[in-house]
Motif scaffolding. Structure first.
Motif, PDB file in Angstrom:
ATOM      1  N   ILE A  32      17.610  31.697 -15.865  1.00 54.15           N
ATOM      2  CA  ILE A  32      18.132  30.492 -16.510  1.00 54.15           C
ATOM      3  C   ILE A  32      19.408  30.830 -17.262  1.00 54.15           C
ATOM      4  CG2 ILE A  32      17.711  28.849 -18.392  1.00 54.15           C
ATOM      5  CD1 ILE A  32      14.881  28.526 -17.347  1.00 54.15           C
ATOM      6  N   ALA A  33      19.415  31.925 -17.979  1.00 55.43           N
ATOM      7  CA  ALA A  33      20.622  32.340 -18.718  1.00 55.43           C
ATOM      8  C   ALA A  33      21.782  32.576 -17.754  1.00 55.43           C
ATOM      9  CB  ALA A  33      20.327  33.596 -19.536  1.00 55.43           C
ATOM     10  N   GLN A  34      21.501  33.211 -16.629  1.00 54.60           N
ATOM     11  CA  GLN A  34      22.553  33.445 -15.629  1.00 54.60           C
ATOM     12  C   GLN A  34      23.097  32.132 -15.090  1.00 54.60           C
ATOM     13  OE1 GLN A  34      20.767  35.872 -12.586  1.00 54.60           O
ATOM     14  NE2 GLN A  34      20.704  37.712 -13.882  1.00 54.60           N
ATOM     15  N   ARG A  35      22.204  31.186 -14.768  1.00 53.08           N
ATOM     16  CA  ARG A  35      22.643  29.898 -14.231  1.00 53.08           C
ATOM     17  C   ARG A  35      23.496  29.142 -15.250  1.00 53.08           C
ATOM     18  NH1 ARG A  35      19.849  32.195 -10.996  1.00 53.08           N
ATOM     19  NH2 ARG A  35      19.114  31.391  -9.013  1.00 53.08           N
ATOM     20  N   ARG A  36      23.104  29.226 -16.509  1.00 51.41           N
ATOM     21  CA  ARG A  36      23.876  28.541 -17.547  1.00 51.41           C
ATOM     22  C   ARG A  36      25.279  29.136 -17.689  1.00 51.41           C
ATOM     23  NH1 ARG A  36      18.865  27.601 -21.739  1.00 51.41           N
ATOM     24  NH2 ARG A  36      18.297  25.554 -20.912  1.00 51.41           N
ATOM     25  N   GLU A  37      25.410  30.422 -17.480  1.00 52.44           N
ATOM     26  CA  GLU A  37      26.735  31.054 -17.518  1.00 52.44           C
ATOM     27  C   GLU A  37      27.548  30.666 -16.288  1.00 52.44           C
ATOM     28  OE1 GLU A  37      26.549  35.299 -18.093  1.00 52.44           O
ATOM     29  OE2 GLU A  37      25.154  35.087 -19.771  1.00 52.44           O
ATOM     30  N   LEU A  38      26.916  30.675 -15.118  1.00 55.28           N
ATOM     31  CA  LEU A  38      27.612  30.376 -13.875  1.00 55.28           C
ATOM     32  C   LEU A  38      28.097  28.938 -13.800  1.00 55.28           C
ATOM     33  CD1 LEU A  38      25.362  32.281 -11.311  1.00 55.28           C
ATOM     34  CD2 LEU A  38      27.678  32.894 -12.025  1.00 55.28           C
ATOM     35  N   VAL A  39      27.333  27.998 -14.344  1.00 59.17           N
ATOM     36  CA  VAL A  39      27.685  26.584 -14.242  1.00 59.17           C
ATOM     37  C   VAL A  39      28.977  26.272 -14.994  1.00 59.17           C
ATOM     38  CG1 VAL A  39      26.405  25.627 -16.210  1.00 59.17           C
ATOM     39  CG2 VAL A  39      26.687  24.265 -14.136  1.00 59.17           C
ATOM     40  N   VAL A  40      29.335  27.107 -15.946  1.00 59.77           N
ATOM     41  CA  VAL A  40      30.580  26.907 -16.687  1.00 59.77           C
ATOM     42  C   VAL A  40      31.776  26.988 -15.737  1.00 59.77           C
ATOM     43  CG1 VAL A  40      32.081  27.879 -18.475  1.00 59.77           C
ATOM     44  CG2 VAL A  40      29.613  27.754 -18.851  1.00 59.77           C
ATOM     45  N   ASP A  41      31.729  27.916 -14.787  1.00 62.32           N
ATOM     46  CA  ASP A  41      32.832  28.102 -13.845  1.00 62.32           C
ATOM     47  C   ASP A  41      32.620  27.432 -12.496  1.00 62.32           C
ATOM     48  OD1 ASP A  41      34.322  29.721 -15.630  1.00 62.32           O
ATOM     49  OD2 ASP A  41      33.105  31.465 -15.083  1.00 62.32           O
ATOM     50  N   ASP A  42      31.370  27.137 -12.172  1.00 61.00           N
ATOM     51  CA  ASP A  42      31.050  26.579 -10.866  1.00 61.00           C
ATOM     52  C   ASP A  42      30.022  25.459 -11.028  1.00 61.00           C
ATOM     53  OD1 ASP A  42      30.413  25.988  -8.240  1.00 61.00           O
ATOM     54  OD2 ASP A  42      29.829  28.038  -7.710  1.00 61.00           O
ATOM     55  N   GLU A  43      30.498  24.223 -11.062  1.00 66.05           N
ATOM     56  CA  GLU A  43      29.615  23.080 -11.279  1.00 66.05           C
ATOM     57  C   GLU A  43      28.629  22.863 -10.141  1.00 66.05           C
ATOM     58  OE1 GLU A  43      31.758  19.581 -12.352  1.00 66.05           O
ATOM     59  OE2 GLU A  43      32.827  20.591 -13.969  1.00 66.05           O
ATOM     60  N   SER A  44      28.880  23.475  -8.976  1.00 61.30           N
ATOM     61  CA  SER A  44      27.953  23.315  -7.854  1.00 61.30           C
ATOM     62  C   SER A  44      26.622  24.019  -8.123  1.00 61.30           C
ATOM     63  CB  SER A  44      28.567  23.853  -6.561  1.00 61.30           C
ATOM     64  OG  SER A  44      28.649  25.263  -6.595  1.00 61.30           O
ATOM     65  N   ILE A  45      26.588  24.914  -9.099  1.00 59.66           N
ATOM     66  CA  ILE A  45      25.347  25.605  -9.465  1.00 59.66           C
ATOM     67  C   ILE A  45      24.345  24.605 -10.017  1.00 59.66           C
ATOM     68  CG2 ILE A  45      24.324  27.361 -10.998  1.00 59.66           C
ATOM     69  CD1 ILE A  45      26.074  28.558  -8.808  1.00 59.66           C
ATOM     70  N   GLY A  46      24.812  23.632 -10.762  1.00 56.75           N
ATOM     71  CA  GLY A  46      23.941  22.611 -11.334  1.00 56.75           C
ATOM     72  C   GLY A  46      23.380  23.024 -12.681  1.00 56.75           C
TER      73      GLY A  46
END
Length: 158
Positions: A32-46
């Motif tokens: 979850i922490a990784q996804r929250r970091e990734l979504v900042v740069d890539d909105e397709s992550i959700g």
């Protein structure tokens, strides 16, 4: 055909995260922490829905107890022998049965069976229903005890 609701999608995402975490041998909270970091740069992550995070966080904290309850209610199976998706669905549903005071137990079981239909084998929905049918009888006492001790989870913002 009924369209899945927001909570159904949140549950499905929780099962996905639990499955992935087990496959990668990492904490679901780490994912979850990784996804929250990734979504900042890539909105397709959700974005991670608050209910997904709540369930995964609660399950992570209570996993030993949830696994003990599941193990004691399995017939002719052991938890490690179950398909990983079924294990994730059962863990999610058992946690919800005991900890979500705003979701009736019948809805929790129905949602778990639907997830099994969508994500697992043809035999899984009946299996999940059977296991949860044995566990659901514990839910009222566990929920009442958590309310009596003041440990009812916060449901605001969902």
């Amino acid at each position: 055909m009924k369209q899945p609701g927001t909570r159904h999608k949140a549950r499905q995402r929780a099962v996905d995260l639990l499955f992935e975490a087990e496959a990668k041998d990492v904490s679901p909270m780490e994912l979850i922490a990784q996804r929250r970091e990734l979504v900042v740069d890539d909105e397709s992550i959700g974005m991670i829905h608050p209910y997904t995070a709540r369930v995964v966080e609660g399950l992570t904290a209570d996993r030993a107890q949830i696994d003990a309850v599941l193990t004691s209610h399995l017939r002719e199976w052991t938890l490690p022998r179950l398909p990983a998706v079924d294990r994730a669905i059962l863990r999610l549903a058992a946690w919800e049965l005991f900890n979500t005071h705003d979701v009736p137990p019948v809805v929790v079981v129905d949602e778990a069976v639907e997830l099994a239909k969508e994500l697992s084998t043809d035999e899984s929905p009946a299996f999940v229903n059977g296991v949860l049918g044995r566990i659901v009888t514990l839910a009222p006492q566990v929920r009442a005890a958590s309310i009596a001790t003041g440990s009812e989870p916060d449901t605001a913002g969902e």
